[in-house]
Structures are given as structure tokens and as C-alpha cells.
Design an enzyme around this catalytic site. Structure first.
Site, PDB file in Angstrom:
ATOM      1  N   CYS A  59       0.821  -1.220   0.000  1.00 19.92           N
ATOM      2  CA  CYS A  59       0.000   0.000   0.000  1.00 19.92           C
ATOM      3  C   CYS A  59       0.852   1.267   0.000  1.00 19.92           C
ATOM      4  O   CYS A  59       2.061   1.246   0.158  1.00 19.92           O
ATOM      5  CB  CYS A  59      -0.930  -0.016   1.206  1.00 19.92           C
ATOM      6  SG  CYS A  59      -0.075   0.216   2.772  1.00 19.92           S
ATOM      7  N   ALA A  62       2.895   1.921   3.063  1.00 23.80           N
ATOM      8  CA  ALA A  62       4.124   1.113   3.064  1.00 23.80           C
ATOM      9  C   ALA A  62       5.205   1.784   2.221  1.00 23.80           C
ATOM     10  O   ALA A  62       6.380   1.817   2.608  1.00 23.80           O
ATOM     11  CB  ALA A  62       3.839  -0.291   2.526  1.00 23.80           C
ATOM     12  N   ARG A  93      11.641  -4.838   6.982  1.00 17.73           N
ATOM     13  CA  ARG A  93      12.329  -4.734   5.689  1.00 17.73           C
ATOM     14  C   ARG A  93      13.833  -4.990   5.814  1.00 17.73           C
ATOM     15  O   ARG A  93      14.526  -5.053   4.823  1.00 17.73           O
ATOM     16  CB  ARG A  93      12.041  -3.346   5.117  1.00 17.73           C
ATOM     17  CG  ARG A  93      12.513  -3.102   3.708  1.00 17.73           C
ATOM     18  CD  ARG A  93      11.723  -1.947   3.136  1.00 17.73           C
ATOM     19  NE  ARG A  93      12.292  -1.322   1.974  1.00 17.73           N
ATOM     20  CZ  ARG A  93      12.901  -0.142   1.982  1.00 17.73           C
ATOM     21  NH1 ARG A  93      13.076   0.529   3.101  1.00 17.73           N
ATOM     22  NH2 ARG A  93      13.331   0.387   0.854  1.00 17.73           N
ATOM     23  N   HIS A 191       5.852   6.340  -2.557  1.00 19.37           N
ATOM     24  CA  HIS A 191       7.195   6.860  -2.853  1.00 19.37           C
ATOM     25  C   HIS A 191       7.090   8.320  -3.287  1.00 19.37           C
ATOM     26  O   HIS A 191       7.833   9.173  -2.836  1.00 19.37           O
ATOM     27  CB  HIS A 191       7.858   6.096  -4.009  1.00 19.37           C
ATOM     28  CG  HIS A 191       7.960   4.618  -3.801  1.00 19.37           C
ATOM     29  ND1 HIS A 191       7.906   3.727  -4.844  1.00 19.37           N
ATOM     30  CD2 HIS A 191       8.127   3.876  -2.685  1.00 19.37           C
ATOM     31  CE1 HIS A 191       8.037   2.497  -4.377  1.00 19.37           C
ATOM     32  NE2 HIS A 191       8.168   2.558  -3.061  1.00 19.37           N
TER      33      HIS A 191
HETATM   34 FE1  CFM Z   1      13.208   0.270  -5.039  1.00 20.47          FE
HETATM   35 FE2  CFM Z   1      12.640  -2.110  -5.145  1.00 20.47          FE
HETATM   36 FE3  CFM Z   1      11.147  -0.347  -3.784  1.00 20.47          FE
HETATM   37 FE4  CFM Z   1      13.664  -1.027  -2.943  1.00 20.47          FE
HETATM   38 FE5  CFM Z   1      12.529  -2.905  -1.283  1.00 20.47          FE
HETATM   39 FE6  CFM Z   1      11.557  -3.990  -3.520  1.00 20.47          FE
HETATM   40 FE7  CFM Z   1      10.031  -2.263  -2.205  1.00 20.47          FE
HETATM   41 MO1  CFM Z   1      10.542  -4.566  -1.212  1.00 20.47          MO
HETATM   42  S1  CFM Z   1      14.570  -1.419  -4.774  1.00 20.47           S
HETATM   43  S2  CFM Z   1      12.647   0.850  -3.021  1.00 20.47           S
HETATM   44  S3  CFM Z   1      14.403  -1.812  -1.081  1.00 20.47           S
HETATM   45  S4  CFM Z   1      11.390  -0.588  -5.847  1.00 20.47           S
HETATM   46  S5  CFM Z   1      12.626  -4.866  -1.918  1.00 20.47           S
HETATM   47  S6  CFM Z   1      12.339  -4.148  -5.635  1.00 20.47           S
HETATM   48  S7  CFM Z   1       9.487  -3.995  -3.154  1.00 20.47           S
HETATM   49  S8  CFM Z   1      10.736  -2.519  -0.269  1.00 20.47           S
HETATM   50  S9  CFM Z   1       9.186  -0.359  -2.753  1.00 20.47           S
HETATM   51  C1  HCA Z   2       6.589  -3.362   1.248  1.00 17.27           C
HETATM   52  C2  HCA Z   2       7.911  -3.809   1.796  1.00 17.27           C
HETATM   53  C3  HCA Z   2       8.476  -5.032   1.127  1.00 17.27           C
HETATM   54  C4  HCA Z   2       7.673  -6.262   1.420  1.00 17.27           C
HETATM   55  C5  HCA Z   2       8.421  -7.503   1.138  1.00 17.27           C
HETATM   56  C6  HCA Z   2       7.694  -8.788   0.983  1.00 17.27           C
HETATM   57  C7  HCA Z   2       9.919  -5.190   1.650  1.00 17.27           C
HETATM   58  O1  HCA Z   2       6.299  -3.529   0.059  1.00 17.27           O
HETATM   59  O2  HCA Z   2       5.843  -2.816   2.008  1.00 17.27           O
HETATM   60  O3  HCA Z   2       6.594  -8.836   0.418  1.00 17.27           O
HETATM   61  O4  HCA Z   2       8.290  -9.767   1.387  1.00 17.27           O
HETATM   62  O5  HCA Z   2      10.831  -5.219   0.870  1.00 17.27           O
HETATM   63  O6  HCA Z   2      10.081  -5.289   2.871  1.00 17.27           O
HETATM   64  O7  HCA Z   2       8.537  -4.802  -0.254  1.00 17.27           O
END
Ligand code: CFM
Ligand code: HCA
Length: 537
Positions: A59, A62, A93, A191
Site C-alpha cells: 500500500c 508502506a 524490511r 514513494h
Molecule cells: Fe526500489 Fe525495489 Fe522499492 Fe527497494 Fe525494497 Fe523492492 Fe520495495 Mo521490497 S529497490 S525501493 S528496497 S522498488 S525490496 S524491488 S518492493 S521494499 S518499494
Molecule cells: C513493502 C515492503 C516489502 C515487502 C516484502 C515482501 C519489503 O512492500 O511494504 O513482500 O516480502 O521489501 O520489505 O517490499
């Protein structure tokens, strides 16, 4: 037309779509592309998940709180909402941090207003003020931020007004985010909201004397499993001064002077491109795209950086570091590669790693047969000048708003018009690498993959390794396919840069050079499928 030995998955795609109601099939067909890098194909991405589908997505809260601001240690991040939102975003995370001696670190704490039903009925602003005063009294932080969860927007609590009032009362930087979970189509909206807020409330607040010849920020690096520590080590050895990272191992104090950098290096473009763009526009700091996942990619990114500065001494230093590090990397790669070469991988993660990690797999001769993002936009896939990469005024409402209020056809038309208008005003559009141009022909690229599609993909490709997150892990493993979490790295890492590549190679050896997974007896082999009686169409 290089297929890398991959079979044509067109029939698989048809079979997957056959099970859907007609309208759903039409929509999902556009999100599944049989890759052909010579074609400049389009994919449908960043649109709402169809209700009823079991998606991997998260979401907006998150994306804003967990992803962008979560890894910053010297700010108190208060979740305004029911306790679950704060609890589940509390260090899950695996973003690590290393405070200097005596420096503030609030990351081990979970701050929440713990909203109850009476706050929903009578409003939660008073409780939020009390929470801010209490946090200030106990910790005396230099900054506090407030994150809105779903109920906050529904009942109309004004977190921004509370932030302004508390800022005046307590005399520290306090700001709020309207990052209710349901806004936008995924965490991607979060983001964007986080980027806008940090830029408005923090960036440019202080200045700093130059401390190095080459001053950079690293953007879109979140220190998962200690990745940033390894990148920091390499930068230091090359004589590169890292002013600030957004936001692995970071402080808001460093965000405040990060506009004094010479260059922004953008790693996860998806989550942080907005700040990079705004910093370029307001402060003239240019940005380049980098990738520190994979030893070869790390070497390439360091050379790109040295080329940007054009300094012979830096270039020589970078070459020296690459040469030294590559000796260690190659030694392990040579041991591991013969044991894992030719294995097949699939990866469905986030908005950048499903692409970046393919480089690491390539170094071991592991082929990626199918991949996709959870919430990336078309530019992340198509890797050329695409429409959503528009420079948007920091104060105008952003593209995410169009996404939630219009259906995707109109949305796309609006953006085309907007791009043309902006081009007339002299804006330029950058292009950068993307997933599809760099994958083999016939690889199946799937956006926002769901549970049903995952099952069919596993049946078809019989991958040796599946990369995704915690929600996918155990279902996939019950199929007898090992799952590597590319979000949290399970318990491992770092995987970034040279030392990280070595760790990852060894991890692949442990996971792939074994027959243990073939012994898993999938429970649903013996139990019939439960067929529902409700028709959706
Ligand atoms: Fe960039 Fe990612 Fe993301 Fe990320 Fe992550 Fe991710 Fe995420 Mo989980 S590099 S910031 S550190 S898009 S692993 S592939 S999904 S938290 S929003
Ligand atoms: C997020 C965080 C997450 C979840 C990871 C997962 C992460 O999307 O809110 O589904 O295992 O990297 O911690 O992407």
C-alpha cells in the site's frame, strides 16, 4: 533474435488468460509480454489491480513510511493509525543503520498513535498531538514526521495542520504525509508522496562546506541486509565523498544539505526519481543511473561515475579498486559457476530488483526465463523515453492523481498530451536502462503477477529458483522450488557491490547445488482442486 534457448511462451499466456472472465483477460493480456528486445514493445503497468485477484502489491503507507522514510534513523516516524500498520512496518524490511557514537537512532522503536474506535468517531487529532508532545519530551529529536493510515483520510484528521501547530509549539521540524494506504494503485504512490514531502520540508534546509573533491548522493539504496555498508566501503576506497543516501544508513540531517552534492547517483529509479528530478531542476544537481547489484554492474557504475567527473586520478583509483576486488569475485565465481550454470530463475519483485538481480544471475550463467515488477511504471520496463518520466512541478498535484481518477486509456492520453505540451516548453525527457530491452527474446514479462499466474508459470518453466517476497515464499517452496526473498534477502546479505556478489554466489551454491527440493511432496498433488460456484462475469 537471440532467444537464449528460451521456449516461446505464447501458448502459456493463452492458457493463463482462458481462465479469466473476458474483461479481466483483456486487461491481463496487456500486462503479459512475450519479450522481443528488437521490437520496442509496450506493457501495461501501474494500473489498479483487479479486485479479487491475489496480488503481491503493498500500500501507499508502506511505500511512504516503510520504504522511503523508514530507514532514516534521526527522525521520529509516527504512524497515525491503528497499531497493526506501525507494527508490521517495524524493521521487517531489514534496512540496517549504523549510528556514530552518541548519535540518535530511533529505528528500533515503533511509534504509533494506536487509534481506537473512539478516535475514529470523535477524531484523532488530539491523540496525535499528545503523541508528538510525548515523543518530543522523551527523545528530544530534531525532527518528527507523521504518516497517515487509511482511517485518517476517511475521518478527515488534518495531519498537516497538526504538524504546523506542533512545529510552532516545539520548535523542531515536524511534517506530515497524506499517505493513506488506499491512495494510488500501489506503494509507488507512497514513494512519490514521500519524495515530495522530503523535498519540501527538508532538502536545502542547511548548507555544508565542501569536504571532498567528488561529492555525491546515492539515491534509491536502502541498506537492506547491509548493502549500503558495502557500497560505502567501495566509495571510500575510491576517494568519493558520499554526502547522503536516500535513505539507507541515512539521517535527515544529511538530506538537509544533500543539495550541495556535485551529482546524484540513482540506483532504484522507481522509488526516488522524483527527488533526483526536483534537485536537478531547483539546485542544478544532475543525476545518472547506476546499479551496484552484480560485480560487473558495480564496475560499470564506478567507471560511469569516474567518467562523469573526468578526473584522471579518480579514474586510476577506480580501476585499481575494480581490479583488486574482481580478483576476489572471480575466484568465487569460478568455484560456483560450474555447479549452477544453466539453471533457470524467475523473479517477481518490487520496482527495480527484478531487473537489477538479473545481472547477478547472469554472472553465474543462470538464465532468467520470466520476470516482472509489482508496481513499476512503463519506463522501468521499456527503458526508453516513456511518458510518466515527466518533470512535474514539485507543488502541482502529481501523476499519481491521474492514475486513481481515470481509467488507463484516458490516463495514457492525458500523459501524451502533457508530454507534448511540456516538450514545447523546453522540457527534455531522459532515457535509461530498463528490464525489457535487456532480457532475452521469448522471456515472459509479467506486471503485477498474481497467484494463479505464478502457479501456471511454475508448471510451465519448472524454474530452479523463484525470487519474490514473504507472501509468495512458502507456497512456492511447497512446489519444490526454492524461493529467495529479494526484498529482505531472507537472513542474508549484503548482496550489493563486490563483497555482496561474493555473498550471493555462495548463497546460490547453497540453494541450487542440491537435490533436496526435488524431494518435496506437494500437498495439492494428492488433493483435488476446490472449485468455487460463484461466477464473476
Ligand atoms: Fe526500489 Fe525495489 Fe522499492 Fe527497494 Fe525494497 Fe523492492 Fe520495495 Mo521490497 S529497490 S525501493 S528496497 S522498488 S525490496 S524491488 S518492493 S521494499 S518499494
Ligand atoms: C513493502 C515492503 C516489502 C515487502 C516484502 C515482501 C519489503 O512492500 O511494504 O513482500 O516480502 O521489501 O520489505 O517490499
Amino acid at each position: 533474435n537471440y532467444t537464449n534457448g528460451l521456449p516461446d511462451p505464447s501458448e502459456l499466456k493463452e492458457e493463463i488468460l482462458k481462465k479469466y472472465p473476458r474483461k479481466v483477460a483483456k486487461k491481463r493480456a496487456k500486462a503479459m509480454v512475450v519479450n522481443d528486445p528488437s521490437e520496442g514493445q509496450e506493457i501495461m503497468a501501474n494500473v489498479r489491480t483487479i479486485p479479487g485477484i491475489i496480488t503481491q502489491r503493498g500500500c501507499t503507507y508502506a511505500g511512504c513510511k516503510g520504504v522511503v522514510l523508514g530507514p532514516t534513523r534521526d527522525i521520529i516516524n509516527i504512524t497515525h493509525g491503528p497499531i497493526g500498520c506501525g507494527f508490521y512496518s517495524w524493521l521487517t524490511r531489514r534496512n540496517q543503520t549504523k549510528p556514530a557514537e552518541g548519535e540518535d537512532n530511533y529505528m528500533p522503536y515503533a511509534f504509533s498513535t494506536d487509534m481506537q474506535d473512539e478516535n475514529i468517531v470523535f477524531g484523532g487529532e488530539q491523540k496525535l498531538k499528545t503523541a508528538i508532545r510525548e515523543a518530543f519530551e522523551i527523545f528530544k529529536p530534531s525532527a518528527i514526521s507523521i504518516f497517515s493510515t487509511c482511517p485518517v483520510g476517511l475521518i478527515g484528521d488534518d495531519v498537516h495542520a497538526v504538524a504546523r501547530e506542533m512545529k510552532a509549539e516545539l520548535g523542531i521540524n515536524i511534517f506530515g504525509f497524506s499517505c493513506e494506504g488506499y491512495r494510488g494503485v500501489s506503494q509507488s504512490a507512497g514513494h512519490h508522496i514521500a519524495n515530495n514531502g522530503i523535498f519540501k520540508h527538508v532538502v536545502g534546509n542547511t548548507d555544508r562546506e565542501r569536504t571532498g573533491k567528488f561529492q555525491v548522493n546515492l539515491m534509491g539504496e536502502y541498506n537492506i541486509g547491509g548493502d549500503a555498508f558495502e557500497i560505502e566501503r567501495i566509495f571510500e576506497e575510491c576517494g568519493i565523498t558520499l554526502l547522503s543516501t536516500y535513505s539507507g544508513n541515512s539521517t535527515v540531517e544529511s538530506f538537509a544539505y544533500s543539495h550541495t552534492a556535485d551529482l546524484n547517483m540513482v540506483m532504484c529509479h522507481r522509488s526516488i526519481n522524483y527527488i533526483a528530478e526536483m534537485m536537478e531542476e531547483k539546485y542544478g544537481v544532475p543525476w545518472i543511473k547506476v546499479n551496484f547489484i552484480g560485480a560487473e554492474s558495480t564496475a560499470k557504475s564506478l567507471r560511469k561515475l569516474a567518467d562523469y567527473f573526468g578526473d584522471d586520478e579518480l579514474k586510476a583509483k577506480v580501476e585499481e579498486v575494480i581490479e583488486r576486488e574482481m580478483v576476489k569475485v572471480k575466484k568465487v565465481a569460478e568455484e560456483v559457476k560450474p555447479k549452477v550454470e544453466g539453471k533457470l530463475a524467475m523473479m517477481f519483485v518490487g520496482g527495480s530488483r527484478a531487473h537489477h538481480y538479473q545481472d547477478l544471475f547472469n554472472e553465474l550463467g543462470i538464465k532468467t526465463v520470466s520476470a516482472g515488477y509489482e508496481f513499476a511504471h512503463r519506463d522501468d520496463y521499456e527503458g526508453r523515453e516513456v511518458i510518466p518520466n515527466i518533470k512535474i512541478d514539485a507543488d502541482t498535484r502529481n501523476i499519481e492523481d491521474l492514475e486513481v481518477t481515470k481509467d488507463e486509456e484516458h490516463f495514457r492520453d492525458d500523459l501524451v498530451t502533457k508530454k507534448t505540451e511540456l516538450e514545447k516548453e523546453g522540457y527534455t525527457f531522459k532515457d535509461y536502462q530498463g528490464m525489457m530491452p535487456e532480457m532475452s527474446k521469448n522471456a515472459l514479462v509479467v506486471d503485477d503477477v498474481n497467484h494463479w499466474e505464478t502457479e501456471k508459470l511454475i508448471d510451465f518453466y519448472k524454474p530452479d529458483i523463484f525470487c519474490a517476497g514473504i507472501k509468495e515464499k512458502y507456497v512456492v517452496q511447497k512446489y519444490g522450488v526454492p524461493l529467495k526473498q529479494l526484498h529482505s534477502y531472507d537472513y542474508g546479505g549484503p548482496y550489493a557491490a563486490f563483497g555482496g556478489a561474493v555473498n550471493f554466489y555462495k548463497e546460490m551454491e547453497r540453494m541450487l547445488a542440491t537435490n533436496i527440493w526435488k524431494l518435496v511432496d506437494t500437498p495439492w498433488k494428492h488433493e483435488p482442486e476446490i472449485v468455487g460456484s460463484i461466477s464473476i462475469e
